[in-house]
Design a protein around this motif. Structure first.
Motif, mmCIF file in Angstrom:
data_model
loop_
_atom_site.group_PDB
_atom_site.id
_atom_site.type_symbol
_atom_site.label_atom_id
_atom_site.label_comp_id
_atom_site.label_asym_id
_atom_site.label_seq_id
_atom_site.Cartn_x
_atom_site.Cartn_y
_atom_site.Cartn_z
ATOM 1 N N TYR A 1 0.698 -1.214 0.161
ATOM 2 C CA TYR A 1 0.068 -0.050 -0.078
ATOM 3 C C TYR A 1 0.843 1.046 0.240
ATOM 4 O O TYR A 1 1.985 1.076 0.643
ATOM 5 N N PRO A 2 0.473 2.403 -0.521
ATOM 6 C CA PRO A 2 1.173 3.544 -0.727
ATOM 7 C C PRO A 2 1.214 4.434 0.381
ATOM 8 O O PRO A 2 0.505 5.443 0.675
ATOM 9 N N LEU A 3 1.533 3.931 1.629
ATOM 10 C CA LEU A 3 1.322 4.524 3.049
ATOM 11 C C LEU A 3 2.534 5.508 3.109
ATOM 12 O O LEU A 3 3.802 5.464 2.588
ATOM 13 N N ALA A 4 2.177 6.704 3.935
ATOM 14 C CA ALA A 4 3.355 7.466 4.567
ATOM 15 C C ALA A 4 3.874 7.082 5.731
ATOM 16 O O ALA A 4 5.139 7.526 5.854
ATOM 17 N N GLY A 5 3.435 6.228 6.361
ATOM 18 C CA GLY A 5 3.974 5.567 7.572
ATOM 19 C C GLY A 5 3.133 4.425 8.254
ATOM 20 O O GLY A 5 2.055 4.365 8.072
ATOM 21 N N LEU A 6 3.887 4.030 9.304
ATOM 22 C CA LEU A 6 2.978 2.890 10.347
ATOM 23 C C LEU A 6 3.087 3.743 11.657
ATOM 24 O O LEU A 6 4.097 4.284 12.258
ATOM 25 N N LEU A 7 2.052 3.492 12.175
ATOM 26 C CA LEU A 7 1.773 4.156 13.653
ATOM 27 C C LEU A 7 1.902 2.782 14.634
ATOM 28 O O LEU A 7 0.957 2.025 14.551
ATOM 29 N N VAL A 8 2.791 2.787 15.271
ATOM 30 C CA VAL A 8 3.026 1.416 15.930
ATOM 31 C C VAL A 8 3.224 1.543 17.464
ATOM 32 O O VAL A 8 4.001 2.576 17.937
ATOM 33 N N ALA B 1 10.709 -1.688 12.540
ATOM 34 C CA ALA B 1 11.090 -0.799 11.737
ATOM 35 C C ALA B 1 12.022 -1.340 10.674
ATOM 36 O O ALA B 1 12.079 -1.042 9.582
ATOM 37 N N ASP B 2 12.622 -2.368 11.147
ATOM 38 C CA ASP B 2 13.664 -3.080 10.025
ATOM 39 C C ASP B 2 12.754 -3.608 8.956
ATOM 40 O O ASP B 2 13.177 -3.803 7.788
ATOM 41 N N ALA B 3 11.589 -4.264 9.199
ATOM 42 C CA ALA B 3 10.598 -5.079 8.314
ATOM 43 C C ALA B 3 9.715 -3.729 7.584
ATOM 44 O O ALA B 3 9.503 -4.348 6.532
ATOM 45 N N SER B 4 9.770 -2.839 8.039
ATOM 46 C CA SER B 4 8.796 -1.836 7.358
ATOM 47 C C SER B 4 9.345 -1.061 5.866
ATOM 48 O O SER B 4 10.774 -0.934 6.113
ATOM 49 N N THR B 5 8.613 -1.053 5.098
ATOM 50 C CA THR B 5 9.447 -0.357 3.925
ATOM 51 C C THR B 5 9.055 1.314 4.085
ATOM 52 O O THR B 5 9.457 1.909 3.160
ATOM 53 N N VAL B 6 8.286 1.632 5.048
ATOM 54 C CA VAL B 6 8.026 3.246 5.097
ATOM 55 C C VAL B 6 8.633 3.490 6.370
ATOM 56 O O VAL B 6 8.653 2.891 7.356
ATOM 57 N N PRO B 7 8.421 4.845 6.639
ATOM 58 C CA PRO B 7 8.854 5.315 8.176
ATOM 59 C C PRO B 7 7.954 4.994 9.216
ATOM 60 O O PRO B 7 6.605 4.686 8.957
ATOM 61 N N VAL B 8 8.138 4.988 10.308
ATOM 62 C CA VAL B 8 7.611 4.361 11.504
ATOM 63 C C VAL B 8 7.416 5.557 12.580
ATOM 64 O O VAL B 8 8.374 6.446 12.908
ATOM 65 N N VAL B 9 6.038 5.743 13.115
ATOM 66 C CA VAL B 9 5.805 6.536 14.047
ATOM 67 C C VAL B 9 5.460 5.947 15.598
ATOM 68 O O VAL B 9 4.494 5.068 15.299
ATOM 69 N N LEU B 10 6.375 6.216 16.196
ATOM 70 C CA LEU B 10 6.199 5.383 17.585
ATOM 71 C C LEU B 10 4.924 6.044 18.248
ATOM 72 O O LEU B 10 4.387 7.181 18.135
ATOM 73 N N TYR B 11 4.198 5.172 18.899
ATOM 74 C CA TYR B 11 3.008 5.447 19.510
ATOM 75 C C TYR B 11 3.122 5.171 21.159
ATOM 76 O O TYR B 11 3.285 4.047 21.644
ATOM 77 N N ASP B 12 3.487 6.082 21.912
ATOM 78 C CA ASP B 12 3.878 6.063 23.442
ATOM 79 C C ASP B 12 2.549 6.374 24.002
ATOM 80 O O ASP B 12 2.142 7.393 24.286
ATOM 81 N N ILE B 13 1.916 5.281 24.532
ATOM 82 C CA ILE B 13 0.586 5.586 25.166
ATOM 83 C C ILE B 13 0.740 4.342 26.323
ATOM 84 O O ILE B 13 -0.267 3.530 26.326
ATOM 85 N N PRO B 14 1.241 4.644 27.189
ATOM 86 C CA PRO B 14 1.234 3.654 28.451
ATOM 87 C C PRO B 14 0.088 3.320 29.062
ATOM 88 O O PRO B 14 -0.102 1.984 29.501
ATOM 89 N N TYR B 15 -0.823 4.225 29.095
ATOM 90 C CA TYR B 15 -2.256 3.879 29.731
ATOM 91 C C TYR B 15 -3.270 3.003 28.924
ATOM 92 O O TYR B 15 -3.866 2.185 29.535
ATOM 93 N N ARG B 16 -2.784 2.656 27.824
ATOM 94 C CA ARG B 16 -3.246 1.753 26.848
ATOM 95 C C ARG B 16 -2.633 0.360 26.775
ATOM 96 O O ARG B 16 -3.113 -0.691 26.792
ATOM 97 N N THR B 17 -1.177 0.483 26.808
ATOM 98 C CA THR B 17 -0.361 -0.828 26.690
ATOM 99 C C THR B 17 -0.030 -1.227 27.812
ATOM 100 O O THR B 17 0.363 -2.536 27.935
ATOM 101 N N GLY B 18 0.353 -0.403 28.726
ATOM 102 C CA GLY B 18 0.867 -0.920 30.104
ATOM 103 C C GLY B 18 2.453 -1.086 30.035
ATOM 104 O O GLY B 18 2.978 -1.396 31.156
#
Length: 290
Positions: A103-110, A131-148
């Motif tokens: 897909y022609p994505l601008a990035g992944l939100l991970v 990030a190594d596996a991705s073909t597009v930029p990665v946007v880190l999603y820092d959200i500890p109250y959802r992920t723990g």
């Protein structure tokens, strides 16, 4: 497929919209999603995030997520689109990343793996492997109250050294961490907390990934333009006018209040997937009063 012009400022800046996923009788309402994306595209937003937490991605199966993405890409035109990626099984997440390569994505939100609560070393491994596996930029999603999982400043600065990790959706809850990342300068810092938009941009942040900006969108765009232009008095007035809406939009779990308001405007049905519940009648009346 969309083609992207060379941006005049960094790609991950300005106002990005974390799209809701409209439903109709239990299924994804693709015509409503198309119309919403087209409307927002014409109101000055920088880009879109599909299948984030606002999009109830956890309630969508993998086929539905790809269908949502395809609809958003078609409706977004030349506007860039980022796809949300989450999970706690690294192999399955890497498979998802590879499937998204077409897909022609601008990035992944991970986001960090939920429930597991790995060490900082484990978090470094997780994000670098993706990030190594991705073909597009990665946007880190820092959200500890959802992920723990809490990402420390040191871990985030180490991740910033990866050439494919280029931005962060900052919901980490730490002003000191936000300031450190902005001062470091390698990651574009986009706040993911709508109540922190003014604060983050005033500190020098790049922008926001916002849910509440799906409503009154031009006013959010104006706020960012005023801050970018250094007009603090004008920006304060614009920000104060938005406060009641932002507060109401998160008075109950997102995206229930937002969907109630969009339904009131006739853009989507007021429908969520269990265990998410529609906004309470009292909050609906409060939203309508706005």
């Amino acid at each position: 497929m969309p083609s992207y012009a060379t941006p005049t400022r960094p790609l991950f800046s300005g106002l990005w919209i974390a799209l809701v996923t409209p439903f109709k009788d239990g299924a994804v309402d693709h015509p409503a999603l198309t119309a919403l994306t087209v409307r927002l595209r014409g109101q000055g937003v920088a880009g879109f995030v599909a299948c984030g937490s606002t999009g109830e991605a956890a309630a969508l199966d993998k086929a539905e997520q790809l269908q949502v993405l395809e609809t958003v890409l078609e409706a977004a035109g030349d506007s860039p689109v980022v796809m949300g990626v989450s999970g706690c099984h690294q192999g399955q997440v890497l498979d998802q990343v590879q499937a998204l390569a077409r897909y022609p994505l601008a990035g992944l939100l991970v986001s960090a793996p939920h429930y597991i609560r790995p060490s900082q070393e484990g978090l470094l491994h997780w994000f670098c492997a993706i990030a190594d596996a991705s073909t597009v930029p990665v946007v880190l999603y820092d959200i500890p109250y959802r992920t723990g999982a809490m990402l420390t400043t040191e871990t985030l600065l180490a991740l910033a050294a990866h050439p494919r990790i280029q931005a962060i959706k900052d919901c980490g809850g730490s002003t000191a961490k936000t300031q450190a990342l902005i001062a470091d300068g390698r990651l574009q810092v986009l706040t993911g907390e709508d109540a922190q938009i003014f604060h983050t941009l005033a500190l020098g942040g790049a922008g926001a990934i916002s849910a509440s900006a799906q409503w009154q969108t031009p006013r959010f765009v104006e706020l960012m333009d005023l801050l970018r232009g250094g007009d603090l008095p004008g920006a304060r007035r614009a920000w104060q006018a938005l406060q009641p809406w932002i507060e109401a939009c998160f008075a109950e779990p997102n995206p229930a209040p937002l969907k109630a308001m969009l339904a009131h405007a006739g853009e989507v049905r007021n429908e969520l997937r269990a265990p998410m519940m529609a906004a309470s009648p009292a909050l609906v009346e409060r939203l309508r009063a706005l």
